[in-house]
Scaffold this active site. Structure first.
Site, PDB file in Angstrom:
ATOM      1  N   GLY A  21      43.315  33.732  49.820  1.00  0.00           N
ATOM      2  CA  GLY A  21      43.616  34.876  48.956  1.00  0.00           C
ATOM      3  C   GLY A  21      42.612  36.001  49.079  1.00  0.00           C
ATOM      4  O   GLY A  21      42.290  36.679  48.098  1.00  0.00           O
ATOM      5  N   ALA A  22      42.119  36.239  50.289  1.00  0.00           N
ATOM      6  CA  ALA A  22      41.068  37.241  50.494  1.00  0.00           C
ATOM      7  C   ALA A  22      41.619  38.630  50.763  1.00  0.00           C
ATOM      8  O   ALA A  22      40.888  39.508  51.212  1.00  0.00           O
ATOM      9  CB  ALA A  22      40.163  36.810  51.648  1.00  0.00           C
ATOM     10  N   ASN A  23      42.897  38.861  50.478  1.00  0.00           N
ATOM     11  CA  ASN A  23      43.488  40.174  50.738  1.00  0.00           C
ATOM     12  C   ASN A  23      43.235  41.157  49.604  1.00  0.00           C
ATOM     13  O   ASN A  23      43.499  42.353  49.733  1.00  0.00           O
ATOM     14  CB  ASN A  23      44.994  40.044  50.984  1.00  0.00           C
ATOM     15  CG  ASN A  23      45.698  39.350  49.851  1.00  0.00           C
ATOM     16  OD1 ASN A  23      45.623  38.128  49.753  1.00  0.00           O
ATOM     17  ND2 ASN A  23      46.388  40.100  48.985  1.00  0.00           N
ATOM     18  N   GLY A  25      41.068  41.608  45.327  1.00  0.00           N
ATOM     19  CA  GLY A  25      40.323  41.029  44.219  1.00  0.00           C
ATOM     20  C   GLY A  25      39.087  40.243  44.597  1.00  0.00           C
ATOM     21  O   GLY A  25      38.297  40.636  45.464  1.00  0.00           O
ATOM     22  N   SER A 137      38.754  28.879  36.015  1.00  0.00           N
ATOM     23  CA  SER A 137      38.766  29.999  35.073  1.00  0.00           C
ATOM     24  C   SER A 137      38.305  29.498  33.712  1.00  0.00           C
ATOM     25  O   SER A 137      38.479  28.317  33.375  1.00  0.00           O
ATOM     26  CB  SER A 137      40.180  30.580  34.952  1.00  0.00           C
ATOM     27  OG  SER A 137      40.307  31.409  33.805  1.00  0.00           O
ATOM     28  N   TYR A 163      49.141  28.319  33.195  1.00  0.00           N
ATOM     29  CA  TYR A 163      47.963  28.834  33.894  1.00  0.00           C
ATOM     30  C   TYR A 163      46.725  28.025  33.515  1.00  0.00           C
ATOM     31  O   TYR A 163      45.949  27.596  34.385  1.00  0.00           O
ATOM     32  CB  TYR A 163      47.740  30.307  33.561  1.00  0.00           C
ATOM     33  CG  TYR A 163      46.505  30.886  34.212  1.00  0.00           C
ATOM     34  CD1 TYR A 163      46.411  31.010  35.597  1.00  0.00           C
ATOM     35  CD2 TYR A 163      45.409  31.298  33.446  1.00  0.00           C
ATOM     36  CE1 TYR A 163      45.282  31.525  36.205  1.00  0.00           C
ATOM     37  CE2 TYR A 163      44.267  31.822  34.039  1.00  0.00           C
ATOM     38  CZ  TYR A 163      44.212  31.932  35.412  1.00  0.00           C
ATOM     39  OH  TYR A 163      43.073  32.443  36.006  1.00  0.00           O
TER      40      TYR A 163
END
Length: 296
Positions: A21-23, A25, A137, A163
């Protein structure tokens, strides 16, 4: 650790990191910080167009690979072409989205945030030489995992609860992985990190009134930048001498912002029998036998 920033990352020349998910944020900021420290970084992303744009700004040390954690065939394809790395950072995630399902029919948040990363780690661990960092989180505190209904097929779907459950699963997985590595006599380590309250693209996708609240919250003083939110996972991924199985996050304002340090977590995550049961259920659902002792 007081005042620790990405400028304090030790020289990472010669080391390779995989960041899911390094695309955008936290993942994009982590990749940026690691490349600045001399590392080679694989941006493992579903959206390779966005990832290519990030990589082009980072230079030749950043490469892009396609990875959709909600699609087991994509996870296996990535793993089959993977040649090795020092560190795996399980960063990608979804937050409080409407009820959707993965390619295998899993609820999208548990399927992507936990099960996708569980399968990925199982497949990559033999070729990871140093450590795994899994991003949880503070919302894990509301987690109340129902092992007999991980995929919300029996209950009325509640996106925030789903979540919280997925983030609790991330935490429990990271802790259990650390224990199993230790028991196997492996030198590899497992850490868990969380960003506190970081203003990223993760917010605003609930498609209800909470999107407005999230946009307002991102403008309040309690919110920190994505770059600051990424510091705990950067710390866990690069600093030496850390005890495996520790949980890192911001150290100010109840863990919402500030420099990274060791954080407390919901004590239910220390239930060894429940963690083992979650591990077994994750193996069953993903079809990936995760034998840590065989991972070297």
């Amino acid at each position: 650790m007081n005042g620790w920033t990405s400028a304090n990352i030790p020289n990472q020349t010669g080391r390779t990191f995989v960041v899911t998910g390094a695309n955008s944020g936290l993942g994009a900021e982590t990749a940026k910080a690691l490349v600045a420290a001399g590392a080679d970084v694989i941006l493992a992303c579903r959206n390779t167009t966005k990832a290519d744009a990030v990589a082009s700004k980072l230079g030749p040390n950043a490469t892009v690979a396609q990875l959709d954690l909600a699609d087991p065939s994509s996870v296996r394809a990535f793993a089959s072409s993977f040649t090795g790395a020092d560190v795996l950072i399980n960063n990608a995630g979804l937050m409080a989205v409407p009820l959707r399902r993965t390619a295998d029919g899993f609820e999208m948040q548990i399927g992507t945030n936990h099960l996708g990363h569980f399968a990925l780690t199982a497949l990559l661990l033999p070729k990871i030489t140093d450590r795994v960092v899994t991003v949880s989180s503070g919302v894990h505190q509301i987690g109340n995992i129902q092992l007999d209904d991980l995929n919300w097929e029996k209950r009325r779907y509640r996106r925030w609860q789903a979540y919280g459950d997925s983030k609790m699963a991330n935490l429990m997985f990271g802790l259990e992985l650390a224990n199993r590595l230790k028991e196997a006599g492996s030198s590899k380590q497992s850490f868990i990190a969380h960003p506190g309250y970081a203003a990223t693209e993760l917010q605003g996708r609930s498609e209800n009134f909470t999107d407005v609240m999230a946009k307002l919250g991102n403008k309040l003083p309690i919110a920190q930048s994505a770059a600051d939110g990424a510091l705990p996972q950067e710390y866990a991924a690069t600093m030496s001498g850390l005890p495996s199985g520790t949980y890192y996050g911001p150290t100010k304002f109840f863990g919402m912002h500030g420099s990274p340090g060791r954080n407390k977590y919901k004590k239910a995550a220390d239930d060894d029998s429940f963690r083992a049961a979650l591990w077994a259920e994750s193996e069953k659902l993903t079809g990936e036998k995760f034998d840590v002792s065989a991972a070297g």
